[in-house]
Design a protein around this motif. Sequence first.
Motif, PDB file in Angstrom:
ATOM      1  N   GLU A  63      11.297  -6.122   6.696  1.00  0.00           N
ATOM      2  CA  GLU A  63      10.516  -5.247   7.566  1.00  0.00           C
ATOM      3  C   GLU A  63      11.373  -4.121   8.121  1.00  0.00           C
ATOM      4  O   GLU A  63      10.935  -2.970   8.199  1.00  0.00           O
ATOM      5  N   ARG A  71       3.891   1.147   1.333  1.00  0.00           N
ATOM      6  CA  ARG A  71       2.511   1.351   1.770  1.00  0.00           C
ATOM      7  C   ARG A  71       1.653   0.132   1.486  1.00  0.00           C
ATOM      8  O   ARG A  71       0.793  -0.242   2.298  1.00  0.00           O
ATOM      9  N   SER A  83      10.608   4.103   5.307  1.00  0.00           N
ATOM     10  CA  SER A  83       9.389   4.861   5.558  1.00  0.00           C
ATOM     11  C   SER A  83       9.682   6.066   6.452  1.00  0.00           C
ATOM     12  O   SER A  83       9.213   7.174   6.191  1.00  0.00           O
ATOM     13  N   LYS A 116       2.494  -2.712   3.942  1.00  0.00           N
ATOM     14  CA  LYS A 116       2.054  -2.406   5.301  1.00  0.00           C
ATOM     15  C   LYS A 116       0.560  -2.650   5.485  1.00  0.00           C
ATOM     16  O   LYS A 116       0.123  -3.078   6.559  1.00  0.00           O
ATOM     17  N   ASN A 117      -0.236  -2.371   4.470  1.00  0.00           N
ATOM     18  CA  ASN A 117      -1.689  -2.479   4.604  1.00  0.00           C
ATOM     19  C   ASN A 117      -2.280  -2.964   3.283  1.00  0.00           C
ATOM     20  O   ASN A 117      -2.844  -2.189   2.518  1.00  0.00           O
TER      21      ASN A 117
END
Length: 242
Positions: free
Chosen positions: A116, A185, A123, A188-189
């Motif tokens: 993380e 990306r 990012s 993350k989601n």
Amino acid sequence: MRLDNMLLAEGVSGPEKGGGSAAAAAAAAAAGGVGSDNSAEHSDYRAKLSQIRQIYHTELEKYEQACNEFTTHVMNLLREQSRTRPISPKEIERMVSIIHRKFSSIQMQLKQSTCEAVMILRSRFLDARRKRRNFNKQATEILNEYFYSHLSNPYPSEEAKEELAKKCSITVSQVSNWFGNKRIRYKKNIGKFQEEANMYAARTAANATSVSTHGSQANSPSTPNSAGGYSSPCYQSDRRIQ
């Protein structure tokens, strides 16, 4: 294994010397070159990634040392208890296995938090370096198709990167950068990209079905027509627009 692959790809795990700085340099070059105007930013990225790498290895060594010390402590206790009651080798093995499972779960948490931290760092760095050539739609389609067809391990080999670069008419560094961004990306989601993943999965299945159907039709024998010959549905009159 997925966490280990990511840590290795980002340069956090692996050889002690040069791994973190080499990965940072590669990411910096892929993001936007190494001009003098952004060299300070690249140095900052390399320094932060090296710091994450150092913390990770320090904590990992602490956990391994603690696991060994605690295992030795338990073994000594069992050895003392064996003077008053019988202790079988299976019981000792079971206790050692329990200890290792506990410390393995702690190491897993360390790997997750480290991943993380790397994703957040990468990012932020890449968001600050948006001066890069945008891919055309065809190149994005090719890269997305590969990414979702290898979703269990979206880390293409160097040979695969070279092949994708040729298909998309881009550089290998851009391919590496695209996959790095895509992994960030997606992680993350995941829910947001699930619809896109389903779309590419359905498209792959449809293409496979189409190829299978055409293959079976091509391999099937022709049937005789009423005149005693064989029909040739593939041959039609040549109609050309004048």
